[in-house]
Design an enzyme around this catalytic site. Structure first.
Site, short mmCIF file in Angstrom:
data_model
loop_
_atom_site.label_atom_id
_atom_site.label_comp_id
_atom_site.label_asym_id
_atom_site.label_seq_id
_atom_site.Cartn_x
_atom_site.Cartn_y
_atom_site.Cartn_z
N ASP A 89 11.20 -2.96 -19.54
CA ASP A 89 12.20 -1.94 -19.23
C ASP A 89 13.06 -2.37 -18.06
O ASP A 89 12.78 -3.37 -17.41
CB ASP A 89 11.50 -0.62 -18.87
CG ASP A 89 10.68 -0.74 -17.60
OD1 ASP A 89 10.15 -1.85 -17.34
OD2 ASP A 89 10.55 0.24 -16.86
N ASP A 98 -1.16 3.98 -10.89
CA ASP A 98 -1.55 2.70 -10.27
C ASP A 98 -0.70 2.53 -9.03
O ASP A 98 0.41 3.07 -8.95
CB ASP A 98 -1.28 1.51 -11.20
CG ASP A 98 0.18 1.07 -11.10
OD1 ASP A 98 1.03 1.75 -11.71
OD2 ASP A 98 0.48 0.10 -10.39
N CYS A 127 -17.80 3.41 5.49
CA CYS A 127 -18.07 4.57 6.35
C CYS A 127 -19.56 4.82 6.55
O CYS A 127 -19.96 5.40 7.55
CB CYS A 127 -17.37 5.81 5.80
SG CYS A 127 -15.57 5.71 6.01
N CYS A 170 -16.96 10.60 4.39
CA CYS A 170 -16.81 9.61 3.32
C CYS A 170 -18.15 8.94 3.01
O CYS A 170 -18.92 8.62 3.91
CB CYS A 170 -15.77 8.58 3.75
SG CYS A 170 -15.45 7.32 2.50
N HIS A 207 -12.90 1.09 1.55
CA HIS A 207 -12.74 2.50 1.92
C HIS A 207 -11.53 3.14 1.22
O HIS A 207 -11.64 4.23 0.67
CB HIS A 207 -12.58 2.64 3.44
CG HIS A 207 -12.15 4.02 3.82
ND1 HIS A 207 -13.03 5.09 3.87
CD2 HIS A 207 -10.92 4.53 4.08
CE1 HIS A 207 -12.35 6.19 4.16
NE2 HIS A 207 -11.07 5.87 4.30
N CYS A 254 -18.40 5.99 1.30
CA CYS A 254 -18.21 4.58 0.94
C CYS A 254 -19.08 3.67 1.81
O CYS A 254 -19.57 4.07 2.86
CB CYS A 254 -16.74 4.18 1.04
SG CYS A 254 -16.18 3.77 2.71
N GLN A 298 12.93 6.02 -18.43
CA GLN A 298 13.72 5.79 -17.22
C GLN A 298 14.69 6.97 -17.05
O GLN A 298 14.48 8.02 -17.65
CB GLN A 298 14.47 4.44 -17.31
CG GLN A 298 13.54 3.22 -17.17
CD GLN A 298 12.97 3.05 -15.76
OE1 GLN A 298 13.39 3.70 -14.81
NE2 GLN A 298 11.96 2.17 -15.63
N ASP A 314 1.52 -4.83 -16.63
CA ASP A 314 2.89 -4.35 -16.65
C ASP A 314 3.72 -5.36 -17.45
O ASP A 314 3.22 -6.39 -17.90
CB ASP A 314 3.43 -4.14 -15.23
CG ASP A 314 3.56 -5.45 -14.48
OD1 ASP A 314 3.31 -6.52 -15.07
OD2 ASP A 314 3.90 -5.41 -13.29
N SER A 315 5.00 -5.07 -17.63
CA SER A 315 5.81 -5.91 -18.52
C SER A 315 6.48 -7.07 -17.80
O SER A 315 7.09 -7.93 -18.42
CB SER A 315 6.92 -5.05 -19.13
OG SER A 315 7.83 -4.66 -18.11
N GLY A 316 6.41 -7.07 -16.48
CA GLY A 316 7.13 -8.06 -15.70
C GLY A 316 8.50 -7.58 -15.30
O GLY A 316 9.14 -8.17 -14.42
N GLY A 317 8.97 -6.52 -15.91
CA GLY A 317 10.32 -6.04 -15.64
C GLY A 317 10.53 -5.67 -14.18
O GLY A 317 11.46 -6.17 -13.54
N PHE A 318 9.66 -4.86 -13.66
CA PHE A 318 9.84 -4.37 -12.29
C PHE A 318 9.91 -5.53 -11.29
O PHE A 318 10.78 -5.55 -10.42
CB PHE A 318 8.70 -3.41 -11.91
CG PHE A 318 8.91 -2.75 -10.59
CD1 PHE A 318 9.78 -1.69 -10.44
CD2 PHE A 318 8.25 -3.22 -9.46
CE1 PHE A 318 9.99 -1.08 -9.21
CE2 PHE A 318 8.45 -2.62 -8.22
CZ PHE A 318 9.32 -1.56 -8.10
N GLY A 324 10.52 4.11 -12.73
CA GLY A 324 11.66 4.41 -11.88
C GLY A 324 11.44 5.55 -10.91
O GLY A 324 12.40 6.11 -10.39
#
Lengths: 370, 370
Positions: A147, A265, A308, A303, A334, A305, A188, A93-97, A215
């Protein structure tokens, strides 16, 4: 001519797409969910376990890695793939958030953001150019424009943040040098249809190899999120991947895919695991609940996994109560499996043309809203 | 006639033995080191990872499992193997060592010990019969007699503790019912040669399928430990396995094997891992040390473990600094591999008849005492 970052749609049903996105570290099969490895590790699991889960891409955080261990160090050690030993695609990510989440500890102007480290209070500054320089040092396959993410229902703030985001997107494009990285733009506009339409149009005009929807999943209602996704789908180019940032609840993944989103993500599966919660396709379970004390059954009978296939709810509850790390590991394995398998099933349904009934079944069996 | 718990010596060099000990969950190749899974989990790793490391047996703690989740619950859920999903041999201690470590919170009499739970201060009582009943509920392959471990250099206390340990050993034998479990006796006697000789003689006379050496590695010197081991070797029957409790530093493992010990356990590799330390065959490293900040090399160039085959010292240091769980996992995998591989190499050296030169090389390359 670089053959990377070509997006091929292999099947489509309604607005949902099954695609392939080529990167220098392999092709991504979309729709896909990327586990989050904030500090260059997906919490509670090894890269080998992630690979065995079938994860295709992981996300790492620019803000965190810039502060610790520092992007120059990561660069000297061969970049993020080598550093964290993930040989498949990585997105940063850009670091903005993160920076905007620092609330009192940051000051935004049109050129960038000055902020204080959550580690030691030292002062730092991010600009679009700085964010790109850090992301070039880190060396992920997909990197993000810097952003500004405003509170979703503040009209004035969203107007200003959108203008800034657009100007920063242009500056990011100008400063980006590495052609082995795809720089994605970010739309945005909060919950305002006209702003979203305007922002999507502008970002689309910059011709990024992929476009992200920022956003959302930050406090708005599900209906508002769906309405915004439908606008994005109408405006963003169909021949480029769309990435819905920070979304990971099963129903949101299905709703996103139905509205033309390709990449997601979220920290949800790993964070819930550390807070004793299991995600299943139909519900969410708190394993600390006394109801599980004597339960010899797995989290989810259906499941496949590792967790499980082996461990009882009673055992996992015991691990939680006595504060053993294995609880978080088993729940993380899981939860990630649940989301990754859901994405594989969605992709297959699109390819088979059975997405409508798949989605109908999915929503009919939801036991409670996540 | 039960074919389990037969100890076969396949090779011998000096006092060191390479053996096979059959149990209902498979044969153990000795000499062996058993990782400790105090609360029915070896901290920081999954049972699958343990299996991939080649661990043959794990130890679990009676005191801890009696309190949480309770031995009856473990029994209802199919026993410890099923509960923790370890299909290979398990050993449980008697709870004695933990109870005596509670210091102010326990009161010993000739019949047993009354103590307060470290969780909630509730009062409980262990007797030899109770310890065996709990261990029968847990269902390990090897279970231990309830003993009293005195401070190593207190002569009077060691005399009294030894007499009690002997009487309790007889009571444990009388109350033990399950013939799919081997009950081992424990020798006490502190650092006093005459007491050790007397205790070993008495315990040997009870004809347990295996004998343990307790009360060492609790504060005495290395020379005192070695002297006691030599007395044990002379008195304990050669045709039964000997288990040195709570020992796990590499040099102590080599010294133990050279003096006829077959089985070891210790929290050292897993505990050190959670405190940022790596064990190598020649030294100990603190990965938090700033010297590792830029180091692209592995913990140990010669090591074949997952951690050393993939991750740099710089990455592990980063994980420690930002408090990521993966640090403990990677260090645990490495530390356990180091000890398990040392035991495999010792076994092979005994079989090849090269133990003397192996041990000489080992001691010559020690960089500092652990």
């Amino acid at each position: 001519m670089n053959t990377d970052f070509i997006f091929t749609i292999v099947a489509q049903q309604g607005r949902a797409r099954a695609g392939l996105f080529s990167t220098p570290h392999g092709s991504l099969q979309t729709p896909l969910f990327a586990p989050v490895g904030t500090q260059a590790t997906v919490k509670s699991v090894t890269p080998l376990q992630l690979e065995e889960l079938g994860a295709e891409m992981v996300l790492a955080n620019t803000y965190h890695l810039y502060l610790r261990p520092g992007d120059s160090l990561v660069n000297r050690l061969g970049g993020l793939h080598e550093f964290m030993q993930w040989s498949h695609p990585i997105l940063t990510d850009s670091g903005g958030f993160q920076v905007f989440s620092l609330a009192e500890n940051r000051k935004i102007d049109d050129d960038g953001v000055t902020f204080k480290s959550h580690w030691d209070g030292t002062s730092h500054r991010f600009t679009p150019e700085k964010s790109i320089a850090i992301q070039e040092n880190l060396g992920a396959d997909i990197i993000m424009a810097f952003d500004e993410c405003a509170p979703p229902d503040d009209r004035d703030y969203n107007e200003r943040a959108m203008v800034r985001t657009h100007s920063w997107a242009e500056r990011c494009l100008l400063s980006h040098r590495r052609n082995d990285q795809a720089l994605f733009g970010i739309v945005q506009g909060g919950i305002f249809p006209d702003l979203r339409e305007q922002s999507a149009g502008f970002i689309a005009s910059l011709d990024f190899p992929g476009n992200a929807i920022g956003g959302l999943s930050v406090g708005e209602t599900k209906l508002q999120m769906h309405a915004m996704l439908e606008i994005m789908d109408a405006v963003l180019p169909a021949d480029k991947p769309r990435y819905l940032m920070g979304v990971g609840a099963p129903e949101d993944l299905v709703n996103g895919v139905l509205r033309g989103v390709d990449i997601f993500d979220c920290v949800l599966p790993t964070r819930l695991a550390r807070h004793h919660a299991a995600i299943t396709r139909t519900s969410r379970l708190n394993l600390l609940n006394a109801a599980h004390q004597d339960d010899p059954g797995p989290i989810d009978e259906t499941c496949t996994c590792y967790t499980c296939q082996h461990f009882s709810r009673a055992y996992i509850r015991h691990l939680i109560i006595v504060k053993e790390m294995l609880a978080a590991t088993l729940l993380t394995l899981h939860n990630l499996h649940t989301l990754l398998q859901l994405m594989r099933d969605l992709r297959q349904a699109i390819q088979k043309g059975t997405l409508e009934s798949f989605a109908a079944d999915f929503f009919a069996t939801q036991e409670r809203s996540t």
